[in-house]
Design a protein around this motif. Structure first.
Motif, short mmCIF file in Angstrom:
data_model
loop_
_atom_site.label_atom_id
_atom_site.label_comp_id
_atom_site.label_asym_id
_atom_site.label_seq_id
_atom_site.Cartn_x
_atom_site.Cartn_y
_atom_site.Cartn_z
N UNK A 95 14.18 -1.83 -2.28
CA UNK A 95 15.25 -2.71 -2.74
C UNK A 95 15.86 -2.15 -4.03
N UNK A 96 15.01 -1.66 -4.92
CA UNK A 96 15.46 -1.07 -6.18
C UNK A 96 16.35 0.14 -5.93
N UNK A 97 15.98 0.99 -4.96
CA UNK A 97 16.75 2.19 -4.66
C UNK A 97 18.12 1.84 -4.08
N UNK A 98 18.15 0.86 -3.20
CA UNK A 98 19.42 0.47 -2.58
C UNK A 98 20.36 -0.11 -3.63
N UNK A 99 19.85 -0.98 -4.49
CA UNK A 99 20.69 -1.57 -5.53
C UNK A 99 21.20 -0.50 -6.48
N UNK A 100 20.35 0.46 -6.82
CA UNK A 100 20.78 1.54 -7.71
C UNK A 100 21.92 2.35 -7.07
N UNK A 101 21.82 2.58 -5.76
CA UNK A 101 22.88 3.29 -5.06
C UNK A 101 24.19 2.49 -5.11
N UNK A 102 24.09 1.19 -4.84
CA UNK A 102 25.30 0.35 -4.83
C UNK A 102 25.94 0.29 -6.21
N UNK A 103 25.14 0.30 -7.25
CA UNK A 103 25.68 0.23 -8.61
C UNK A 103 26.39 1.53 -9.01
N UNK A 104 25.94 2.67 -8.46
CA UNK A 104 26.53 3.96 -8.84
C UNK A 104 27.32 4.59 -7.70
N UNK A 105 27.64 3.78 -6.69
CA UNK A 105 28.31 4.32 -5.50
C UNK A 105 29.69 4.90 -5.81
N UNK A 106 30.41 4.24 -6.70
CA UNK A 106 31.76 4.72 -7.00
C UNK A 106 31.74 6.12 -7.59
N UNK A 107 30.70 6.43 -8.36
CA UNK A 107 30.59 7.77 -8.93
C UNK A 107 30.42 8.82 -7.84
N UNK A 108 29.90 8.41 -6.67
CA UNK A 108 29.69 9.31 -5.55
C UNK A 108 30.85 9.29 -4.57
N UNK A 109 31.88 8.48 -4.86
CA UNK A 109 33.02 8.37 -3.96
C UNK A 109 32.73 7.52 -2.74
N UNK A 110 31.77 6.59 -2.87
CA UNK A 110 31.36 5.74 -1.75
C UNK A 110 31.97 4.36 -1.91
N UNK A 111 32.60 3.87 -0.84
CA UNK A 111 33.24 2.55 -0.87
C UNK A 111 32.47 1.50 -0.08
#
Length: 583
Positions: free
Chosen positions: A465-481
């Motif tokens: 859960x921690x990893x998924x939330x971290x991805x969602x919080x930094x997704x814009x930096x990766x160009x992920x919508x």
């Protein structure tokens, strides 16, 4: 116009009559096997100058044989049609010849048998074009191998059983060759004259066991002779290159599109090459997954030849996890739809940890972060070869069971050079040791779809859960919508069943699913997904006939790696991406 339509339906109706004739005969054979008086009547009407219709004999073995023929005829197997035509035609010729004798012609039963057998053979001839399904070219050789090898093994096993259970007073006078001959005769003829074998007297249960062995051997030979073609050519390098080009152009339409690149799958292209149906043959089921790849305008051009190929080989066509748009297109081509559940898709722009509704999730995230865990996100192409080899090794060590699971929502490989745009999340503890992995495949230019989850068995709760939330919080930096996280089976049942005013049937269905969730995590999947406040995208199972659902379910379980593997729970397409509330 009506006469033309009626004439066009004659072959189909004739084929249906042939199938129902075999079903009816199989039913009577089974019934006579358990209903003693009926069985005696059938045998009495099949002796001396009396004949019963084609394949109508009392007994379980004959019932199994006839039922098998009915199943293969229903699947439009050409080999089954040929076998029935040869056997039925020969029996009809014999019966017609016998009717030349007054003592045979005198019985009304024989006339009825002649009429029914003639009607069956006529139906075979009239419906010959309906039996088009081809078998595998290796079937005759395999059937011969099963007959010879299985027959030898079965006869030796029968001889051993007769030896062990021989109750004759002078059992020692019989040789093994005689016992082998006795057992072989029971295998072939289901009976043997014990007067011809004075040193052999086996109990009834032993004879029944040999007869069951004989039935199993016959079924094995028939299965080998009539089995559908098991597989077609897997993806070639050219196929994969063309599919990748379609995904580059239309990949954003379906979060499961990239999983079409699993290399054990086969592909059916549209004539224009602008669309494709990707599938795998499992247990006589042509199992496609997700939406067709490519331009939706060209989807019918791939669906039609895929269905035609499935019917030509006697496969059952089915689609797992199709979206609503694709399901509608498949339905126009004769498939029925059943909603399986919903896919959880998180819109990155809308995701936030703020607010009272996200309090529990926020606290769980902060607890893991304070424990010293950190997450690193890298594209596969940016990971050095030695580090990727280490990640693959850890992923294998942490896998639940020896079998790699997945089919419709898993890529089935890690670290392939052509999958460089996949995203790897690595979670390390305060000591710098790797504790968990997540791998995502591309979903168009701005999306990710969860593929693989691995974690150390002794890691802290809430890590995934921690990893998924971290991805969602930094997704814009990766160009992920947008991120596709999970599939929740029967989500609407849990949601609507908990509402005020839900009907008794819906509440009962929800209660049953909640009960089975104790072992199979059905409800917890929904609850875990709901935390992220996702957009729910319905996913459907497409099929031709409701009677095929059991076979489709078994084929899906095999394709997902569930059948034949010991791990608990549902197939991976139900739980492979489970984001537990506690990790």
């Amino acid at each position: 116009m009506g006469d033309v339509r009626f004439a066009a339906r004659i072959p189909d109706r004739a084929a249906a009559f042939a199938v129902w004739y075999l079903r009816a005969v199989a039913f009577v054979n089974f019934l006579s096997a358990v209903w003693v008086s009926l069985g005696q009547d059938v045998r009495r009407h099949n002796q001396e100058n009396l004949f019963t219709p084609y394949l109508l004999t009392a007994g379980f073995a004959s019932g199994v044989f006839t039922a098998f023929l009915a199943v293969t005829m229903r699947r439009r197997k050409r080999a089954a049609w040929i076998l029935n035509l040869v056997l039925g035609g020969a029996f009809l010729a014999l019966l017609a010849f016998a009717m030349a004798f007054p003592e045979i012609r005198r019985s009304a039963q024989n006339w009825v048998s002649l009429a029914l057998t003639a009607a069956f053979v006529a139906a075979l001839l009239a419906g010959r074009r309906e039996f088009y399904a081809k078998g595998d070219r290796s079937n005759p050789r395999l059937a011969a191998t099963v007959a010879v090898g299985g027959g030898l093994a079965a006869s030796l096993l029968a001889a051993l059983l007769v030896t062990v259970t021989n109750q004759a007073p002078d059992a020692g006078s019989s040789t093994f060759a005689e016992r082998w001959q006795y057992g072989t005769l029971r295998l072939i003829s289901v009976s043997a004259e014990e007067s011809s074998f004075p040193g052999i007297s086996s109990p009834t249960w032993s004879d029944v066991a040999v007869n069951v062995l004989s039935t199993a051997l016959v079924l094995g030979v028939l299965y080998a002779a009539f089995r559908s073609r098991r597989a077609v050519d897997p993806l070639t390098e050219d196929d994969e290159k063309r599919l990748r080009a379609l995904l580059d152009a239309h990949g954003e339409r379906d979060s499961l599109g990239y999983f079409a690149l699993r290399r054990e799958k086969s592909v059916q292209w549209s004539p224009t090459g602008k669309a494709a149906v990707v599938y795998r043959v499992m247990g006589g089921v042509a199992l496609a997954s997700g939406d067709p790849i490519g331009d939706p305008e060209a989807w019918p051009g791939a669906i039609v030849p895929w269905l035609a190929q499935a019917r030509a080989h006697g496969w059952i066509p089915a689609v797992m996890g199709a979206g609503e748009e694709a399901g509608t297109v498949y339905a126009r081509h004769g498939l029925d739809a059943l909603e399986l559940g919903d896919e959880a898709v998180v819109d990155v722009a809308e995701f936030t940890l703020e607010g009272r509704a996200m309090r529990t999730v926020r606290q769980a995230y902060n607890r893991v972060r304070r424990a010293g865990y950190t997450v690193r996100a890298r594209r596969h192409e940016d990971i050095p070869a030695d580090e990727m080899a280490y990640l693959i090794e850890r992923a294998d060590d942490w896998r639940d069971g020896a079998t790699e699971r997945g089919f419709s929502m898993a890529l089935g490989r890690l670290g392939d050079a052509r999958d460089g745009r996949c995203l790897m999340l690595e979670c390390t503890g305060a000591d710098g040791e790797l504790r968990a992995l997540l791998s995502f495949v591309p979903w168009g230019p701005g999306g990710l779809s969860l593929d693989l989850m691995r974690r150390a068995r002794d890691c802290d709760n809430g890590l995934m859960e921690f990893m998924v939330i971290d991805l969602l919080r930094h997704a814009r930096e990766l160009g992920v919508r947008q991120v596709s996280l999970n599939f929740a089976m029967f989500r609407s049942v849990f949601e609507r069943g908990a509402r005020l005013g839900a009907g008794p049937v819906l509440r009962l269905w929800r209660s049953l699913l909640s009960f089975f969730s104790r072992w199979w995590q059905i409800e917890s999947l929904y609850r875990a997904n709901a935390k992220y406040r996702p957009i729910w995208e319905p996913r459907f199972l497409l099929f031709e006939k409701s009677a095929d659902l059991l076979r489709i379910g078994l084929a899906a379980a095999r394709a997902e790696g569930f059948l034949g593997a010991p791990p608990p729970g549902l197939p991976k397409w139900l739980h492979r991406r489970h984001l537990e509330s506690t990790g």
